[in-house]
Design a protein around this motif. Structure first.
Motif, PDB file in Angstrom:
ATOM      1  N   GLN A   1      38.368  41.404  30.300  1.00 17.96           N
ATOM      2  CA  GLN A   1      38.206  41.450  31.760  1.00 17.96           C
ATOM      3  C   GLN A   1      37.774  42.847  32.192  1.00 17.96           C
TER       4      GLN A   1
ATOM      5  N   ALA B   1      41.252  43.538  38.917  1.00 15.40           N
ATOM      6  CA  ALA B   1      42.244  42.706  39.607  1.00 15.40           C
ATOM      7  C   ALA B   1      41.575  41.494  40.249  1.00 15.40           C
ATOM      8  N   SER B   2      40.370  41.675  40.785  1.00 21.07           N
ATOM      9  CA  SER B   2      39.646  40.558  41.388  1.00 21.07           C
ATOM     10  C   SER B   2      39.189  39.563  40.329  1.00 21.07           C
TER      11      SER B   2
ATOM     12  N   SER C   1      40.767  39.018  37.562  1.00 18.45           N
ATOM     13  CA  SER C   1      42.003  38.326  37.183  1.00 18.45           C
ATOM     14  C   SER C   1      42.332  37.222  38.195  1.00 18.45           C
ATOM     15  N   ARG C   2      42.176  37.512  39.491  1.00 18.68           N
ATOM     16  CA  ARG C   2      42.436  36.500  40.521  1.00 18.68           C
ATOM     17  C   ARG C   2      41.470  35.323  40.397  1.00 18.68           C
ATOM     18  N   PHE C   3      40.222  35.615  40.078  1.00 18.36           N
ATOM     19  CA  PHE C   3      39.240  34.545  39.852  1.00 18.36           C
ATOM     20  C   PHE C   3      39.704  33.674  38.687  1.00 18.36           C
ATOM     21  N   ASP C   4      40.093  34.321  37.592  1.00 21.96           N
ATOM     22  CA  ASP C   4      40.511  33.598  36.391  1.00 21.96           C
ATOM     23  C   ASP C   4      41.741  32.731  36.640  1.00 21.96           C
ATOM     24  N   LYS C   5      42.606  33.170  37.549  1.00 25.18           N
ATOM     25  CA  LYS C   5      43.825  32.404  37.886  1.00 25.18           C
ATOM     26  C   LYS C   5      43.567  31.381  38.985  1.00 25.18           C
ATOM     27  N   ASN C   6      42.307  31.262  39.405  1.00 24.53           N
ATOM     28  CA  ASN C   6      41.907  30.314  40.448  1.00 24.53           C
ATOM     29  C   ASN C   6      42.565  30.636  41.791  1.00 24.53           C
ATOM     30  N   GLU C   7      42.750  31.922  42.057  1.00 15.40           N
ATOM     31  CA  GLU C   7      43.365  32.349  43.310  1.00 15.40           C
ATOM     32  C   GLU C   7      42.343  32.787  44.350  1.00 15.40           C
ATOM     33  N   GLN C   8      41.197  33.314  43.896  1.00 13.56           N
ATOM     34  CA  GLN C   8      40.218  33.826  44.846  1.00 13.56           C
ATOM     35  C   GLN C   8      38.841  33.822  44.200  1.00 13.56           C
ATOM     36  N   HIS C   9      37.832  33.344  44.935  1.00 14.84           N
ATOM     37  CA  HIS C   9      36.456  33.301  44.449  1.00 14.84           C
ATOM     38  C   HIS C   9      35.525  33.799  45.555  1.00 14.84           C
TER      39      HIS C   9
END
Length: 66
Positions: A19, A31-32, A34-42
C-alpha cells in the motif's frame, strides 16, 4: 441486489507492491488507500489514479456479485 467489494489487496499483491508503494505511485495518502481497501471510502479521483497506476480499468478494482 449487487454486492461490490474492492479487489485492491489482490491487485497489489499480484504486482508485488505494498500500500505504501501504491501511495507513492499515486500521490494518495496510504490511509486513504487503506480505507479504499476496507470498502470504507472511494473518492472518484482515487479510483482513476489507482486504476492507472495498476494498469487496470476502474471496474477491475472491484468484485461485483449479484
Amino acid at each position: 441486489m449487487l454486492t461490490i467489494k474492492p479487489r485492491l489487496r489482490e491487485l497489489i499483491k499480484e504486482r508485488g507492491l505494498t500500500q505504501g508503494q501504491l501511495s507513492e505511485m499515486t500521490g494518495i495518502p496510504q490511509a486513504s488507500i487503506s480505507r479504499f481497501d476496507k470498502n470504507e471510502q472511494h473518492l472518484d479521483w482515487h479510483l482513476f489514479s489507482i486504476a492507472k497506476a495498476l494498469e487496470v480499468s476502474v471496474e477491475e478494482l472491484f468484485k461485483i456479485e449479484e
